[in-house]
Design an enzyme around this catalytic site. Structure first.
Site, PDB file in Angstrom:
ATOM      1  N   CYS A  35      34.781  40.945  41.110  1.00 27.42           N
ATOM      2  CA  CYS A  35      34.824  41.930  39.831  1.00 27.42           C
ATOM      3  C   CYS A  35      33.142  42.193  39.743  1.00 27.42           C
ATOM      4  O   CYS A  35      33.458  43.818  39.090  1.00 27.42           O
ATOM      5  CB  CYS A  35      35.975  42.025  39.119  1.00 27.42           C
ATOM      6  N   HIS A  94      32.268  44.715  30.296  1.00 24.49           N
ATOM      7  CA  HIS A  94      32.887  44.559  31.460  1.00 24.49           C
ATOM      8  C   HIS A  94      34.546  44.948  31.113  1.00 24.49           C
ATOM      9  O   HIS A  94      35.545  45.435  31.640  1.00 24.49           O
ATOM     10  CB  HIS A  94      33.281  42.942  32.110  1.00 24.49           C
ATOM     11  N   HIS A 120      40.489  48.662  35.602  1.00 22.60           N
ATOM     12  CA  HIS A 120      39.718  48.000  36.787  1.00 22.60           C
ATOM     13  C   HIS A 120      39.945  48.584  37.992  1.00 22.60           C
ATOM     14  O   HIS A 120      41.134  48.011  38.841  1.00 22.60           O
ATOM     15  CB  HIS A 120      40.533  46.284  36.101  1.00 22.60           C
TER      16      HIS A 120
END
Length: 614
Positions: free
Chosen positions: A260, A412, A450
């Protein structure tokens, strides 16, 4: 003196729309935008979504950002699968007819085959027979941050059965290149052929029928593997496509994968090349199209995704509120998967001034640290404390003790229970260490989900919007924060926070990414206001005045592109089979290499870098 990497163009697409010229950003904060700022955003969306009624703003709002996965992606109520079934006849053997060409090459031992002629056979099976029967199911995760309804990147160029992730990469990189307001050939005239770097990737590869899924399932479905599925599924293909089909690059290239944190890993590579003088231009980005049933099932099996039943249970309702599926730092159940492509053009400061390129900000550094020993490969560890703290130390060195307090954090913020606790603790401890009483924190995954590899690019694009319109996007998908987070020194923004005209109150932002496997990355981005203060100190007011004069025409060209694409004139850069060079198209000497398709020569270094040893 080390060169300063500055951002001179950016573009792409995500669930909020087109990134360039802050269109997607305006969708995030549309509630506080003025009508003259909203009108072009909605017009551009209507063209991307192919709407007949360009004034149906509510439809555009309803069919962007996180929402229930729509049929343009796949049918959430009818996901195709196969079930393994063991069959045994009652009494007599199993008998059936089929075409001879459909027989398996290796017949099971308990099959007896009789030729019936005409290409048909009769099969008798003694005992048990295992078969795969078609089945379907309703998926447990129905929320996704899909591209705006109706947008199809394959429509804008000859996509030749390419995976969707690569189609997004072509659209995103093209948007970024056009956004510069400079013709790419003009840029090449000012640099040597190899002074370009391209670092772009997806985190998990291209996993639809034209990529990894088609490759893996072809045999099981009775089909054939194609010649394109294997190469096009690879994670570095977004970079390869930019090099080979868009900018004709012979410079440095690569795909640094960090789960990620992949985008920030590649950003680090690009700015490192500029700082070291290996490149004068860096194209950094990523593309991912992971809203596929198999990918969702994989993350769901890990317990990482927010399932409908979990979201409904949190709200005490029977139905899941798909629009509010992602709630960073609030009571939550898991992340929501998204799709996106984000690309950024960076130059060294001297070249940007020489060309009159528009400067949107500067990226002095990105830090990457691993988690050290831990019990689970997917759980967070200590590495992210290091990356965030290093960013703030650099911010303090550049901005001073008071200036470092004029920053904010783009978290994040995945919307998992584990993330809300661990990341809030990291940010809170760093804020304490640098004497920040209330460090503003935002989490754009509340709207964009995401997108895995490009997720950091989603954060960066939103940050650049703050320095144009002045609002840090709030986490409006929740009304209150979770009780187990750490926020004594944080201001986690639940509403859009105004930080001055052109975001002048914020001198910098820390972009934070945490990836499975201990892949932590944090990057410091400085505002355009700070960047110009630094450039004036280095080059002087007269040089900056000359730059601003050049920049007028560049901005005019960029504006013309924005107006054209907003009205639906979408011109994607894609050159297949043109300007191709072979060995006979270059000339090698001891001083350098001349390439037929480039104006400038590639010059070899003339100094021995190890002279102290020789």
């Amino acid at each position: 003196m080390q060169k300063l990497p500055v951002i001179v163009g950016f573009g792409g697409i995500n669930a909020a729309g087109r990134s360039s010229f802050h269109h997607a950003y305006r969708r995030l904060v549309h509630e506080v935008m003025k009508e003259e700022e909203l009108a072009p955003m909605f017009e551009g969306l209507s063209k991307l979504m192919k709407l007949e009624d360009a004034n149906d703003r509510q439809y555009m709002l309803d069919h962007t950002l996180i929402r229930k996965i729509e049929s343009q992606t796949f049918d959430i109520n009818n996901v195709k699968t196969h079930r393994k079934t063991s069959m045994k006849a009652e009494g007599e053997a199993i008998k059936f007819e089929t075409r001879k060409r459909q027989l398996p090459e290796t017949l099971p031992e308990n099959w007896k085959v009789e030729d019936l002629g005409g290409g048909k056979v009769s099969v008798t099976v003694e005992g048990e027979m295992e078969v795969l029967t078609q089945d379907s199911y309703k998926i447990a995760v129905t929320s996704g941050a899909q591209l705006p309804t109706g947008f199809d990147p394959a429509e804008f160029y000859s996509s030749r059965n390419q995976p969707k992730g690569l189609q997004l990469a072509v659209f995103g990189a093209s948007d970024a290149l056009h956004s510069m307001g400079l013709d790419w050939d003009t840029v090449l005239e000012h640099i040597e052929p190899d002074e370009v770097s391209v670092y772009a990737a997806s985190a998990i590869g291209q996993l639809d029928d034209f990529g990894g899924r088609g490759l893996a399932q072809a045999g099981l479905k009775g089909g054939r593997v194609t010649s394109k599925q294997m190469p096009l599924m690879l994670t570095q293909m977004p970079a390869d496509f930019v090099n080979s089909y868009m900018i004709n690059s012979v410079g440095s290239t690569g795909a640094n994968i960090g789960a990620c944190a992949t985008f920030l890993y590649n950003l680090r590579q690009g700015i490192g090349d500029i700082q070291a003088g290996r490149a004068r231009v860096a194209i950094v980005g990523g593309a991912e199209a992971p809203i596929e049933p198999e990918v969702i099932e994989g993350f769901k099996a890990m317990g990482a995704l927010a399932e409908d039943a979990q979201i409904a249970a949190i709200d005490g309702t029977e139905e899941c509120d798909n629009r509010r599926a992602s709630r960073p730092f609030a009571e939550n159940a898991g992340f929501t998967i998204g799709e996106a492509a984000q690309f950024f053009i960076l130059m060294d400061d001297e070249l940007a001034l020489e060309l009159g390129a528009t400067i949107y900000g500067a990226v002095p550094d990105v830090y990457v640290n691993a988690d050290a020993n831990k019990k689970s490969i997917s759980s967070p560890g200590v590495g992210n404390y290091l990356t965030v703290a290093k960013c703030m130390a650099l911010a303090k060195n550049i901005l001073g003790e008071e200036g470092v307090k004029q920053t904010y954090a783009s978290a994040h913020g995945t919307s998992t229970p584990q993330n809300r606790v661990t990341e809030s603790h990291i940010l809170n401890e760093v804020a304490k260490a640098f004497s920040i009483e209330k460090w503003p924190v935002c989490g754009v995954k509340a709207y964009l989900g995401h997108s895995l590899g490009p997720a950091g690019g989603d954060q960066l694009a939103a940050a650049l919007g703050v320095w144009e319109y002045g609002y840090i996007p709030g986490i409006k998908t929740t009304e209150k924060l979770a009780e187990d987070i750490y926020d004594s020194n944080l201001e986690i923004c639940l509403d859009h926070k105004f930080v001055g005209d052109k975001g002048e109150q914020m001198k910098g932002v820390v972009l934070n990414s945490k990836g499975f496997g201990g892949n932590n990355a944090s990057g410091l981005v400085l505002s355009p206001h700070v960047a110009f203060e630094m450039l004036e100190k280095k080059y002087g007011a007269e040089r900056l005045a000359d730059y601003r004069a050049k920049n007028e025409s560049v901005k005019a060209t960029a504006k013309a592109y924005d107006e054209a694409i907003t009205k639906g004139d979408i011109n994607v850069i894609y050159h297949f089979g043109t300007e191709v060079m072979q060995g006979e198209d270059l000339k090698i000497t001891s001083e350098g290499i001349s390439l037929d398709k480039f104006k400038n020569q590639l010059n070899f270094d003339t100094e021995n870098p190890y002279s102290e040893y020789c």
